[in-house]
Design a protein around this motif. Structure first.
Motif, PDB file in Angstrom:
ATOM      1  N   PRO A 305     -74.964 -13.694  89.863  1.00  0.00           N
ATOM      2  CA  PRO A 305     -75.866 -12.716  90.467  1.00  0.00           C
ATOM      3  C   PRO A 305     -75.649 -11.303  89.908  1.00  0.00           C
ATOM      4  CG  PRO A 305     -74.110 -13.294  91.989  1.00  0.00           C
ATOM      5  CD  PRO A 305     -73.952 -14.203  90.803  1.00  0.00           C
ATOM      6  N   VAL A 306     -76.715 -10.655  89.571  1.00  0.00           N
ATOM      7  CA  VAL A 306     -76.627  -9.264  89.120  1.00  0.00           C
ATOM      8  C   VAL A 306     -76.125  -8.420  90.298  1.00  0.00           C
ATOM      9  CG1 VAL A 306     -77.918  -7.283  88.253  1.00  0.00           C
ATOM     10  CG2 VAL A 306     -78.498  -9.600  87.485  1.00  0.00           C
ATOM     11  N   THR A 307     -75.136  -7.596  90.011  1.00  0.00           N
ATOM     12  CA  THR A 307     -74.391  -6.916  91.070  1.00  0.00           C
ATOM     13  C   THR A 307     -74.605  -5.405  91.018  1.00  0.00           C
ATOM     14  OG1 THR A 307     -72.714  -8.635  91.016  1.00  0.00           O
ATOM     15  CG2 THR A 307     -72.009  -6.494  91.839  1.00  0.00           C
ATOM     16  N   LEU A 308     -74.598  -4.795  92.192  1.00  0.00           N
ATOM     17  CA  LEU A 308     -74.494  -3.335  92.223  1.00  0.00           C
ATOM     18  C   LEU A 308     -73.215  -2.999  92.973  1.00  0.00           C
ATOM     19  CD1 LEU A 308     -76.436  -0.449  92.089  1.00  0.00           C
ATOM     20  CD2 LEU A 308     -75.791  -0.652  94.470  1.00  0.00           C
ATOM     21  N   ASN A 309     -72.342  -2.213  92.339  1.00  0.00           N
ATOM     22  CA  ASN A 309     -71.163  -1.716  93.032  1.00  0.00           C
ATOM     23  C   ASN A 309     -71.348  -0.216  93.226  1.00  0.00           C
ATOM     24  OD1 ASN A 309     -68.518  -0.338  93.230  1.00  0.00           O
ATOM     25  ND2 ASN A 309     -67.739  -2.424  93.213  1.00  0.00           N
ATOM     26  N   VAL A 310     -71.110   0.255  94.453  1.00  0.00           N
ATOM     27  CA  VAL A 310     -71.455   1.647  94.785  1.00  0.00           C
ATOM     28  C   VAL A 310     -70.350   2.650  94.465  1.00  0.00           C
ATOM     29  CG1 VAL A 310     -72.987   0.862  96.629  1.00  0.00           C
ATOM     30  CG2 VAL A 310     -70.625   1.510  97.184  1.00  0.00           C
ATOM     31  N   TRP A 311     -69.218   2.172  93.927  1.00  0.00           N
ATOM     32  CA  TRP A 311     -68.050   3.065  93.782  1.00  0.00           C
ATOM     33  C   TRP A 311     -68.395   4.361  93.053  1.00  0.00           C
ATOM     34  CZ3 TRP A 311     -63.852   4.739  95.726  1.00  0.00           C
ATOM     35  CH2 TRP A 311     -62.859   5.341  94.955  1.00  0.00           C
ATOM     36  N   GLU A 312     -68.885   4.273  91.828  1.00  0.00           N
ATOM     37  CA  GLU A 312     -69.122   5.510  91.078  1.00  0.00           C
ATOM     38  C   GLU A 312     -70.338   6.284  91.596  1.00  0.00           C
ATOM     39  OE1 GLU A 312     -68.917   5.377  86.825  1.00  0.00           O
ATOM     40  OE2 GLU A 312     -66.823   4.747  86.848  1.00  0.00           O
ATOM     41  N   ALA A 313     -71.122   5.657  92.467  1.00  0.00           N
ATOM     42  CA  ALA A 313     -72.268   6.374  93.034  1.00  0.00           C
ATOM     43  C   ALA A 313     -71.842   7.249  94.210  1.00  0.00           C
ATOM     44  CB  ALA A 313     -73.345   5.390  93.479  1.00  0.00           C
ATOM     45  N   TYR A 315     -68.260   7.094  95.707  1.00  0.00           N
ATOM     46  CA  TYR A 315     -66.805   7.181  95.931  1.00  0.00           C
ATOM     47  C   TYR A 315     -66.511   7.035  97.434  1.00  0.00           C
ATOM     48  CZ  TYR A 315     -66.360   8.175  90.993  1.00  0.00           C
ATOM     49  OH  TYR A 315     -66.419   8.068  89.630  1.00  0.00           O
ATOM     50  N   PHE A 316     -65.775   7.992  98.041  1.00  0.00           N
ATOM     51  CA  PHE A 316     -65.388   7.806  99.446  1.00  0.00           C
ATOM     52  C   PHE A 316     -66.432   8.353 100.421  1.00  0.00           C
ATOM     53  CE2 PHE A 316     -61.287   7.687  97.232  1.00  0.00           C
ATOM     54  CZ  PHE A 316     -60.759   6.528  97.777  1.00  0.00           C
ATOM     55  N   ASP A 317     -67.536   8.834  99.893  1.00  0.00           N
ATOM     56  CA  ASP A 317     -68.516   9.495 100.736  1.00  0.00           C
ATOM     57  C   ASP A 317     -69.484   8.460 101.331  1.00  0.00           C
ATOM     58  OD1 ASP A 317     -70.113  11.276 101.958  1.00  0.00           O
ATOM     59  OD2 ASP A 317     -71.010  12.088 100.115  1.00  0.00           O
ATOM     60  N   GLU A 336     -78.912  -8.684  92.857  1.00  0.00           N
ATOM     61  CA  GLU A 336     -78.771  -9.851  93.738  1.00  0.00           C
ATOM     62  C   GLU A 336     -77.508  -9.819  94.611  1.00  0.00           C
ATOM     63  OE1 GLU A 336     -80.754 -13.025  90.639  1.00  0.00           O
ATOM     64  OE2 GLU A 336     -79.015 -11.831  90.054  1.00  0.00           O
ATOM     65  N   ARG A 337     -76.609  -8.907  94.283  1.00  0.00           N
ATOM     66  CA  ARG A 337     -75.377  -8.784  95.087  1.00  0.00           C
ATOM     67  C   ARG A 337     -75.027  -7.298  95.184  1.00  0.00           C
ATOM     68  NH1 ARG A 337     -70.507 -11.925  92.684  1.00  0.00           N
ATOM     69  NH2 ARG A 337     -71.192 -13.625  94.036  1.00  0.00           N
ATOM     70  N   TYR A 338     -74.719  -6.871  96.403  1.00  0.00           N
ATOM     71  CA  TYR A 338     -74.434  -5.455  96.661  1.00  0.00           C
ATOM     72  C   TYR A 338     -72.992  -5.361  97.138  1.00  0.00           C
ATOM     73  CZ  TYR A 338     -75.005  -0.931  99.115  1.00  0.00           C
ATOM     74  OH  TYR A 338     -74.889   0.364  99.571  1.00  0.00           O
ATOM     75  N   VAL A 339     -72.185  -4.537  96.482  1.00  0.00           N
ATOM     76  CA  VAL A 339     -70.767  -4.468  96.836  1.00  0.00           C
ATOM     77  C   VAL A 339     -70.402  -3.078  97.340  1.00  0.00           C
ATOM     78  CG1 VAL A 339     -68.399  -4.791  96.026  1.00  0.00           C
ATOM     79  CG2 VAL A 339     -70.228  -6.235  95.117  1.00  0.00           C
ATOM     80  N   LEU A 340     -69.897  -3.040  98.579  1.00  0.00           N
ATOM     81  CA  LEU A 340     -69.397  -1.798  99.161  1.00  0.00           C
ATOM     82  C   LEU A 340     -67.928  -1.679  98.795  1.00  0.00           C
ATOM     83  CD1 LEU A 340     -70.046   0.628 101.018  1.00  0.00           C
ATOM     84  CD2 LEU A 340     -69.238  -0.762 102.942  1.00  0.00           C
ATOM     85  N   ASP A 341     -67.578  -0.602  98.129  1.00  0.00           N
ATOM     86  CA  ASP A 341     -66.218  -0.434  97.605  1.00  0.00           C
ATOM     87  C   ASP A 341     -65.339   0.294  98.615  1.00  0.00           C
ATOM     88  OD1 ASP A 341     -64.108   0.439  95.395  1.00  0.00           O
ATOM     89  OD2 ASP A 341     -65.462  -0.971  94.404  1.00  0.00           O
ATOM     90  N   ASP A 342     -64.268   0.845  98.133  1.00  0.00           N
ATOM     91  CA  ASP A 342     -63.243   1.535  98.919  1.00  0.00           C
ATOM     92  C   ASP A 342     -63.850   2.576  99.875  1.00  0.00           C
ATOM     93  OD1 ASP A 342     -60.830   2.529  99.714  1.00  0.00           O
ATOM     94  OD2 ASP A 342     -60.162   3.148  97.726  1.00  0.00           O
ATOM     95  N   GLY A 343     -63.233   2.727 101.077  1.00  0.00           N
ATOM     96  CA  GLY A 343     -63.586   3.841 101.945  1.00  0.00           C
ATOM     97  C   GLY A 343     -64.235   3.465 103.266  1.00  0.00           C
ATOM     98  N   MET A 381     -80.207  -9.778  99.117  1.00  0.00           N
ATOM     99  CA  MET A 381     -78.990  -9.674  98.310  1.00  0.00           C
ATOM    100  C   MET A 381     -77.785 -10.187  99.091  1.00  0.00           C
ATOM    101  SD  MET A 381     -79.460  -5.913  96.535  1.00  0.00           S
ATOM    102  CE  MET A 381     -79.677  -5.032  98.071  1.00  0.00           C
ATOM    103  N   GLN A 382     -76.774 -10.598  98.347  1.00  0.00           N
ATOM    104  CA  GLN A 382     -75.513 -10.976  98.966  1.00  0.00           C
ATOM    105  C   GLN A 382     -74.709  -9.700  99.217  1.00  0.00           C
ATOM    106  OE1 GLN A 382     -72.340 -12.766  96.566  1.00  0.00           O
ATOM    107  NE2 GLN A 382     -72.732 -14.672  97.672  1.00  0.00           N
ATOM    108  N   PHE A 383     -73.846  -9.741 100.233  1.00  0.00           N
ATOM    109  CA  PHE A 383     -73.037  -8.562 100.528  1.00  0.00           C
ATOM    110  C   PHE A 383     -71.588  -8.805 100.123  1.00  0.00           C
ATOM    111  CE2 PHE A 383     -70.487  -5.734 103.215  1.00  0.00           C
ATOM    112  CZ  PHE A 383     -71.130  -4.525 102.971  1.00  0.00           C
ATOM    113  N   GLY A 384     -71.009  -7.842  99.420  1.00  0.00           N
ATOM    114  CA  GLY A 384     -69.607  -7.933  99.012  1.00  0.00           C
ATOM    115  C   GLY A 384     -68.824  -6.731  99.503  1.00  0.00           C
ATOM    116  N   LEU A 385     -67.526  -6.913  99.701  1.00  0.00           N
ATOM    117  CA  LEU A 385     -66.705  -5.859 100.294  1.00  0.00           C
ATOM    118  C   LEU A 385     -65.359  -5.751  99.584  1.00  0.00           C
ATOM    119  CD1 LEU A 385     -66.877  -3.856 102.669  1.00  0.00           C
ATOM    120  CD2 LEU A 385     -65.781  -5.583 104.106  1.00  0.00           C
ATOM    121  N   TRP A 386     -64.889  -4.520  99.478  1.00  0.00           N
ATOM    122  CA  TRP A 386     -63.625  -4.197  98.782  1.00  0.00           C
ATOM    123  C   TRP A 386     -62.437  -4.274  99.739  1.00  0.00           C
ATOM    124  CZ3 TRP A 386     -59.772  -0.489  99.232  1.00  0.00           C
ATOM    125  CH2 TRP A 386     -59.030  -0.158  98.076  1.00  0.00           C
TER     126      TRP A 386
END
Ligand code: GLA
Length: 718
Positions: A305-313, A315-317, A336-343, A381-386
């Motif tokens: 699945p094509v992924t979007l990771n929000v980290w560099e978009a 960061y902790f905000d 197709e997959r959305y990943v919420l990173d650190d924070g 989309m699928q949801f992913g978590l850090w």
């Protein structure tokens, strides 16, 4: 006692386990046809060298576990003692089986598993060796040692080694650091020891990764090459050794800290797998590892699945509306997959606080993650978590409640790194705490994916409640157990192995995780090299490969979308870019790239990797070929200067030499900057029909482009 010949995928190993001696490899390399009992016995004799002057009267025979008792003065396989006694055990083999049945005097077969049981002369140690030739032609071995005696046996080191021939005169392994992972290093095979030690408690950005020895000048398609990989995510070694009589070995194992493994009566220690690969060229070798991982159960499909990771978009905000806006924009370009990173948890508003408290922050997420997860799921989309399960900030609830859970070698804690310390998963209550916190989040939300991070080295990683004794071995095993338990409880959950970028990439972690984060450095100029070399072990579908912002957050360089995307599509594609900053034209072009990847990912991520030799470092040509050779994708990346020189040709390997293929350039989105196409492209870019042999040996003219551009080609059998 037997001679055993196993042959699979063009590789033969001939194992000598005769006369009660520990097994040794008489041959490991290209398939040996006609290997019958007579030839096998002959080879054992004809391999025997003349004794050197002043050498032992009986020549040492180098076993998988080299031993002092045989006269071997190189690195021993086993080091340990009963308080100084029993430090040089002489093992006698008592049983050899092949695929579970006692081995005949001579056994010849395909892929198979040899098990050897041996005891030492004093009856105190039991050794079991397992040697497997896998269907891919990969060799792997591991050892288990059990103490049968009353006194405690202090194990210092247990490593295995495979012999390589004298023609293997050049080494290739890797180094690296954060943001510069897997930098290849070549050197002559030295006299003595080339020892790569890792004491970071994780695989390491600077890990040897794969240690190769090959015929001088070996390349992707040339030379004979042998390589080893220690499949372990904690402290470990890789080594190449040449002793004074010329024997050469490649070996490795776990690196044990002082007193870390002490075996009471009945206790045993099992070493990690040491993998060995042989190939005619680095591509053939890499493909064996790729086929090995592709045979894993459950498999990682090419249709990732094509992924979007929000980290560099962000960061902790963390702001729910903004993150939902990003989700909507992501879905609109085909993510197709959305990943919420650190924070998202505890007091984690920056990297100084809250790490280790795996509870959604009510401060930033008053309604929990539900509004975001629900929207992401509703968008299809699928949801992913850090998570970073092995780590804590000292400023966290968990560290305040349980300071004794922090790994330390003395009362004072180790030097902080990224303001964090390591939580000791070897302590059952600490392990249970982390496990239950993660499980609770997985139970509450519809989560399909975890990004599992690990952002510091394990220095002075001791167990406080046990006088600070070393705990890296136990920590590594607990990490594997935690992954296994989470996966068992949530079948289908995918896990990414991240560690300050790409510092935990090895075959043991990849038995339990489904992708690796190659590097925090997403600059395509650097990623071209990282992808090229990370794929020496790991197939492309496992490589987290993102399209970053126009200006790299790590290097500050600016790159066109076509270069960022044309680099990223050869791995598991994702986006790590603040899409609210993308212009309408960029968003449209991004959508084109995502669609193109979705159409082609079966081949891009499921084909056979080829990398071309013979270009200067700044030109990288690589591709993927369908297993049936009917079609292929190739890319030529120009990373410096106004190259290629006009006379440089694009030469492509991997196709059927007598097959006829139409080769044509493919332009997705905007054309590469500065493009002046060669005449053969044709006005409609229909390209030309050539044979595989002509493409390989004659080549075709290259276009002119600006630096930091990539040109894609496809070849289809006609
Ligand atoms: C590490 C990872 C990054 C990101 C940050 C979050 O550096 O490699 O991708 O997840 O942690 O803190």
């Amino acid at each position: 006692m037997p001679l055993i010949a196993l042959t699979a995928s063009g590789v033969t190993v001939l194992v000598d386990a005769t006369a009660g001696r520990l097994p040794a490899l008489v041959h490991w390399g290209r398939e040996l046809p006609g290997l019958d009992a007579e030839l096998a016995a002959t080879l054992v004799t004809t391999a025997e060298p003349v004794a050197g002057s002043n050498d032992p009267d009986v020549r040492p025979r180098v076993a998988l576990l080299p031993g002092h008792d045989t006269g071997w003065t190189g690195r021993p396989g086993l080091r340990g003692s009963y308080a100084g006694a029993g430090w040089s055990p002489a093992f006698l083999v008592t049983e050899v089986t092949v695929d579970g049945t006692p081995a005949a005097e001579f056994h010849a077969g395909g892929a198979g598993r040899i098990e050897v049981r041996a005891g030492d002369d004093a009856g105190r140690l039991e050794l079991r060796l397992v040697v497997e030739l896998l269907p891919t032609g990969l060799l792997r071995a591991r050892a288990a040692l059990r103490n049968l005696a009353e006194p405690e046996y202090a194990l210092e080191d247990l490593v295995l080694a495979f012999p390589v021939p004298d023609e293997a005169d050049e080494l290739l392994d890797f180094t690296g650091r954060h943001n510069q992972e897997r930098v290849p290093v070549r050197s002559p095979f030295p006299a003595g020891l080339h020892l790569r030690e890792n004491r970071k408690g994780r695989t390491g950005a600077d890990s040897a990764y794969l240690l190769h020895a090959g015929t001088p000048g070996f390349g992707f398609g040339t030379g004979r090459i042998w390589a080893v990989h220690t499949a372990w995510s904690g402290n470990h070694t890789h080594y190449a050794e040449q002793v004074h009589t010329g024997e050469r070995l490649l070996g490795g194992g776990e690196l044990l800290l002082p007193g870390e493994v002490r075996l009471a009566r009945g206790d045993s220690y099992e070493s990690p797998w040491l993998y060995g690969g042989y190939g005619a060229g680095l591509d053939e070798l890499a493909r064996r590892f790729h086929r090995h991982l592709r045979a894993r159960r459950p498999p990682v499909p090419a249709r990732r699945p094509v992924t979007l990771n929000v980290w560099e978009a962000v960061y902790f905000d963390h702001d729910t509306d903004r993150l939902i806006d990003l989700a909507e924009r992501a879905a609109a370009v085909g993510v197709e997959r959305y990943v919420l990173d650190d924070g998202w948890f505890g007091s984690r508003r920056d990297d100084t606080s809250g790490l280790g408290d795996w509870v959604v922050s009510p401060e930033v997420w008053p309604r929990g993650l539900h509004p975001l997860v629900d929207r992401v799921r509703a968008l299809g989309m699928q949801f992913g978590l850090w998570f970073e399960p092995e780590m804590v900030n000292p400023d966290s609830d968990v560290a305040r409640a349980h300071p004794e859970w922090i790994m330390a070698a003395r009362a004072a804690w180790p030097i902080e790194s990224r303001t964090q310390q390591v939580l000791n998963l070897g302590i059952p209550s600490a392990y249970e705490h982390v496990r239950s916190q993660i499980m609770a989040v997985l139970d509450e939300y519809d989560i399909g994916y975890l990004k599992w991070d690990h952002n510091r080295d394990l220095t002075e990683a001791g167990t406080q409640p046990d006088q600070g004794r070393p705990g890296v071995h136990a920590q590594t095993l607990a990490f594997y157990r935690l992954l296994d338990e989470l996966r068992a409880a949530h079948p289908g959950l995918e896990i990414e192995s991240c560690s300050s970028g790409g510092a935990r990439v090895d075959l043991a972690v990849l038995e339990r995780t489904d992708r690796v984060w190659v590097s925090d450095n997403i600059d395509p100029h650097d990623r071209q090299r990282m992808m090229r070399w990370t794929t020496q072990l790991v197939p492309p579908e496992y490589l987290g490969s993102h399209i970053a912002s126009g200006r790299s957050h790590v290097t500050g360089r600016r790159h066109d979308l076509s270069f960022r995307a044309g680099t990223a599509i050869f791995g598991h594609l994702g986006i790590e870019w603040d899409l609210t900053e993308a212009t309408a034209a960029e968003t449209a072009e991004l959508r084109e790239w995502v669609t193109y990847f979705q159409q082609e990912r079966d081949l891009l991520l499921g084909g056979d990797l080829v990398r071309m030799d013979g270009y200067p470092d700044r030109i990288l040509v690589h591709g993927v070929v369908a297993p049936d050779r009917s079609r292929a994708w190739y890319a030529m990346a120009i990373t410096d200067s106004i190259t290629p020189d006009p006379a440089v040709r694009l030469r492509l390997r991997g196709l059927d030499r007598d097959g006829r293929y139409r080769l044509r350039p493919v332009i997705v989105g905007a054309p590469p900057s500065g493009l002046i196409p060669p005449r053969w492209w044709g006005a409609d870019r229909a390209g030309r029909v050539l044979t595989g042999a002509a493409l390989e040996d004659v080549g075709v003219a290259c276009p002119r482009v600006h630096p930091d551009q990539v040109i894609l080609y496809r070849a289809d059998r006609v």
